[in-house]
Design a protein around this motif. Structure first.
Motif, PDB file in Angstrom:
ATOM      1  N   UNK A   1      79.279  37.480  30.484  1.00  0.00           N
ATOM      2  CA  UNK A   1      80.392  38.272  29.964  1.00  0.00           C
ATOM      3  C   UNK A   1      80.019  39.750  29.891  1.00  0.00           C
ATOM      4  N   UNK A   2      78.794  40.044  29.463  1.00  0.00           N
ATOM      5  CA  UNK A   2      78.339  41.430  29.358  1.00  0.00           C
ATOM      6  C   UNK A   2      78.302  42.088  30.739  1.00  0.00           C
ATOM      7  N   UNK A   3      77.755  41.400  31.721  1.00  0.00           N
ATOM      8  CA  UNK A   3      77.680  41.943  33.079  1.00  0.00           C
ATOM      9  C   UNK A   3      79.083  42.152  33.653  1.00  0.00           C
ATOM     10  N   UNK A   4      79.962  41.192  33.394  1.00  0.00           N
ATOM     11  CA  UNK A   4      81.341  41.317  33.863  1.00  0.00           C
ATOM     12  C   UNK A   4      82.017  42.539  33.242  1.00  0.00           C
ATOM     13  N   UNK A   5      81.783  42.743  31.949  1.00  0.00           N
ATOM     14  CA  UNK A   5      82.337  43.914  31.281  1.00  0.00           C
ATOM     15  C   UNK A   5      81.832  45.209  31.885  1.00  0.00           C
ATOM     16  N   UNK A   6      80.537  45.257  32.207  1.00  0.00           N
ATOM     17  CA  UNK A   6      79.972  46.443  32.844  1.00  0.00           C
ATOM     18  C   UNK A   6      80.653  46.737  34.174  1.00  0.00           C
TER      19      UNK A   6
ATOM     20  N   UNK B   1      90.142  33.097  23.272  1.00  0.00           N
ATOM     21  CA  UNK B   1      88.756  33.494  23.532  1.00  0.00           C
ATOM     22  C   UNK B   1      88.032  33.889  22.245  1.00  0.00           C
ATOM     23  N   UNK B   2      88.712  34.605  21.368  1.00  0.00           N
ATOM     24  CA  UNK B   2      88.087  35.027  20.116  1.00  0.00           C
ATOM     25  C   UNK B   2      87.762  33.838  19.217  1.00  0.00           C
ATOM     26  N   UNK B   3      88.621  32.828  19.231  1.00  0.00           N
ATOM     27  CA  UNK B   3      88.413  31.661  18.370  1.00  0.00           C
ATOM     28  C   UNK B   3      87.375  30.696  18.930  1.00  0.00           C
ATOM     29  N   UNK B   4      87.296  30.580  20.255  1.00  0.00           N
ATOM     30  CA  UNK B   4      86.440  29.565  20.864  1.00  0.00           C
ATOM     31  C   UNK B   4      85.194  30.124  21.550  1.00  0.00           C
ATOM     32  N   UNK B   5      85.219  31.403  21.917  1.00  0.00           N
ATOM     33  CA  UNK B   5      84.076  32.021  22.593  1.00  0.00           C
ATOM     34  C   UNK B   5      83.864  33.419  22.021  1.00  0.00           C
ATOM     35  N   UNK B   6      83.639  33.475  20.715  1.00  0.00           N
ATOM     36  CA  UNK B   6      83.601  34.768  20.035  1.00  0.00           C
ATOM     37  C   UNK B   6      82.467  35.652  20.542  1.00  0.00           C
ATOM     38  N   UNK B   7      81.240  35.138  20.579  1.00  0.00           N
ATOM     39  CA  UNK B   7      80.096  35.953  21.001  1.00  0.00           C
ATOM     40  C   UNK B   7      80.229  36.431  22.442  1.00  0.00           C
TER      41      UNK B   7
ATOM     42  N   UNK C   1      82.898  36.906  24.133  1.00  0.00           N
ATOM     43  CA  UNK C   1      84.001  37.866  24.177  1.00  0.00           C
ATOM     44  C   UNK C   1      83.544  39.223  23.657  1.00  0.00           C
ATOM     45  N   UNK C   2      82.776  39.226  22.559  1.00  0.00           N
ATOM     46  CA  UNK C   2      82.259  40.483  22.017  1.00  0.00           C
ATOM     47  C   UNK C   2      81.305  41.153  23.004  1.00  0.00           C
TER      48      UNK C   2
END
Length: 275
Positions: free
Chosen positions: A253-258, A76-82, A84-85
């Protein structure tokens, strides 16, 4: 041996792998946080034998989880960095209510606690801005980076014992998170050993200290933790993603993290109480 700690270690390992709530939060929710601190402190004493049955299955569960799922995180960090962050950002923001509830901020915080939050957040942001971020993951040891990784492991292990913060969060702040994930994913034994040695030393010196702080300076400790998370947000923030698919994935990703972070907002009240 308390082999049921294998599954507990699995959940703690998953939580520690992702910058956010951390394994101590899971231990608190599972009702073993006090026992964990006692066992870690006792393992480095003359009575170490009676704590092995608790710690060994837990350590096995955590270690296996880190080795297996680090490959997923590395991908995920290598292919979907933003995205993931942004997931990390959502998780960190989402877990703040957990820390606030543990401390009962509205009832127990004084102006000095809020000042401490501000001070820790600002100092962290300033300190982290001086660190070399954005560099490639470390794959080979030198004298200089070995010291850095040892200290990162030490710092991360201390955070692992604080409910509401993961060791991965501090590794991310220090700019070595991708190095650690890469080392676990590719089983880079020299780097794993150096980081692991730092973690052992950190556990050795922090178990009793953290228990003391949570018992005698609980609200100041939680204020510092909140400041740490808030200051870390500015470090983890990757900037506005490109329009199109990267932007959509980052929002999701942000919403999922929340959502995931808020799952920890109804904890058990089993944490060490102040005296």
């Amino acid at each position: 041996m308390q082999w049921r700690n294998l599954y507990r270690g699995f959940f703690m390992g998953i939580s520690d792998l992702i910058p956010g709530s951390g394994g101590a939060t899971i231990a608190n929710i599972l009702g073993i946080y006090d026992e964990l601190l006692t066992a870690i402190r006792g393992f480095f004493s003359r009575d170490w034998k009676k704590h092995i049955g608790f710690l060994v299955p837990l350590a096995i569960g955590i270690a296996v989880t880190l080795l297996v799922f680090s490959k997923v995180m590395d991908f995920l960090l290598k292919n979907y960095h933003a995205p993931t962050q942004y997931f990390f950002l959502g998780l960190m923001i989402g877990v703040l209510p957990f820390i606030a509830k543990q401390a009962n901020v509205k009832k127990n915080f004084k102006w000095s606690h809020f000042l401490l939050i501000f001070a820790v957040g600002i100092l962290l942001a300033i300190a982290a801005s001086m660190l070399p971020h954005g560099q490639k993951p470390i794959t080979a040891l030198t004298g200089g980076n070995a010291i850095l990784l040892f200290l990162a492991g030490l710092t991360g292990s201390v955070a692992m014992l604080l409910p509401g913060i993961s060791g991965s969060l501090l590794l991310l702040v220090l700019g070595v998170y991708s190095t650690v994930i890469g080392a676990l994913s590719n089983f880079n034994l020299p780097i794993i050993i150096v980081i692991g040695a730092g973690m052992v030393v950190g556990l050795l010196i922090s178990g009793k200290t953290i228990q003391y702080l949570l018992s005698h300076y609980k609200y100041a400790t939680f204020a510092a933790m909140i400041g740490l998370v808030i200051g870390s947000l500015f470090i983890v923030y990757p900037g506005i993603p490109e329009s199109g698919t990267p932007f959509v994935l980052s929002v999701i990703a942000f919403i999922t993290g929340l959502i995931v972070g808020n799952l920890f907002s109804s904890p058990n009240d089993r944490l060490v109480e102040s005296k």
